[in-house]
Design an enzyme around this catalytic site. Structure first.
Site, PDB file in Angstrom:
ATOM      1  CG  ASP A 132       0.856   0.671  41.613  1.00  0.00           C
ATOM      2  OD1 ASP A 132       2.056   0.931  41.854  1.00  0.00           O
ATOM      3  OD2 ASP A 132       0.203  -0.154  42.266  1.00  0.00           O
ATOM      4  CE  LYS A 135       2.691  -2.041  40.190  1.00  0.00           C
ATOM      5  NZ  LYS A 135       1.984  -2.739  41.290  1.00  0.00           N
ATOM      6  CG  HIS A 184       5.175   4.321  45.756  1.00  0.00           C
ATOM      7  ND1 HIS A 184       5.156   4.631  44.415  1.00  0.00           N
ATOM      8  CD2 HIS A 184       4.675   3.054  45.840  1.00  0.00           C
ATOM      9  CE1 HIS A 184       4.664   3.610  43.731  1.00  0.00           C
ATOM     10  NE2 HIS A 184       4.376   2.634  44.575  1.00  0.00           N
ATOM     11  CG  HIS A 185       8.185   0.851  44.847  1.00  0.00           C
ATOM     12  ND1 HIS A 185       7.598  -0.116  45.626  1.00  0.00           N
ATOM     13  CD2 HIS A 185       7.349   1.060  43.797  1.00  0.00           C
ATOM     14  CE1 HIS A 185       6.456  -0.502  45.067  1.00  0.00           C
ATOM     15  NE2 HIS A 185       6.272   0.196  43.962  1.00  0.00           N
ATOM     16  CG  ASP A 213       1.601   0.743  48.093  1.00  0.00           C
ATOM     17  OD1 ASP A 213       0.467   0.437  47.678  1.00  0.00           O
ATOM     18  OD2 ASP A 213       2.652   0.458  47.486  1.00  0.00           O
TER      19      ASP A 213
END
Length: 270
Positions: A132, A135, A184-185, A213
């Protein structure tokens, strides 16, 4: 490191000088005919080559070992710095302090069960730790908003993998670990982001991490949701095989679930 070079040269110089002095003295005292002296000089030259080669081998190996030790310490320092920075990010995201460490340990365990090892496993660990990182470029008003995001907010949130990639791609230490932060999304059926990759086109590291996740996100209380019961989370993961997740990874995760979950409590990250 320069001192090491000087030491190697000095040792070689001393050895060569002593060899020439004493070997010449030995030849002069033991051999008195031209033929004997010539033969002795030939053996002396061969012995010099063999002995100096062995000497250089051990000196150079010693230097390489020292360099490797320094590199290991340097990598350890990088990883410790990375770990501390990521824990600060977790606090900013209003997540548990152990979130990133937990999902990293579990992802490394899942990857090892997949047969991944060596440096590739280390890259996966660092990628999971940095999942992340992007972010940092998302405003807190979006990042920790207690309710659902509107369309514009969601589009901005979906930029965090791109931000992570842009942050990491010029850092040699982190470049091999980009797959998880960037991909990863993505979803097995192609409905994910940022590229809409489908199936095996999604890097394996990202496919492994995705299930860990989501498992962790569903089990944990977040500012926008309450935790799910564990059996409901496992049912959801199985339900999403072939949709969100790689079916093979789901099967591996569920078949080794207790072992993977226990890895979250291990002291070592990688």
């Amino acid at each position: 490191m320069t001192t090491s070079y000087y030491r190697t040269v000095l040792v070689y110089l001393v050895f060569a000088s002593l060899w020439i002095y004493f070997s010449d003295a030995v030849v002069a005292s033991l051999f008195h005919t031209p033929e004997g002296i010539t033969q002795a000089q030939n053996f002396k030259g061969l012995g010099f080559v063999v002995c100096t080669s062995l000497l250089l081998f051990f000196l150079i190996r010693s230097d390489f070992n020292r360099i490797n030790d320094v590199n290991k310490q340097l990598r350890k320092s990088y990883d410790q710095t990375l770990e501390g920075w990521v824990q600060v990010m977790d606090i900013r995201h209003k997540e548990t302090r152990e979130h990133s460490l937990r999902v990293t340990r579990m992802t490394v365990k899942l990857a090892s069960l997949m047969g991944i090892e060596g440096e590739k496993l280390t890259y996966i660990g660092r990628g999971a730790m940095m999942h992340d990182a992007g972010k940092v470029g998302i405003p807190d008003s979006i990042l920790i908003k207690p309710g659902p995001l509107n369309e514009d907010e969601w589009e901005l949130m979906k930029q965090h993998p791109v931000i992570a990639r842009d942050m990491m791609q010029d850092i040699e230490f982190l470049k091999p670990s980009i797959d998880i932060p960037y991909s990863h999304h993505e979803r097995w059926n192609g409905s994910g982001y940022p590229e809409g990759l489908q199936g095996d086109a999604i890097p394996i590291a990202a496919r492994l991490f995705a299930i860990i996740d989501v498992w962790d996100a569903l089990l944990e209380k977040r500012v926008y949701k309450e935790p799910w019961p564990e059996d409901q989370v496992l049912f959801y993961l199985q339900e999403q095989a072939g949709i969100h997740f790689d079916p093979q990874v789901v099967d591996l995760f569920l078949a080794n679930y207790e072992e993977i979950k226990a890895a979250a409590l291990q002291p070592s990250v990688f």
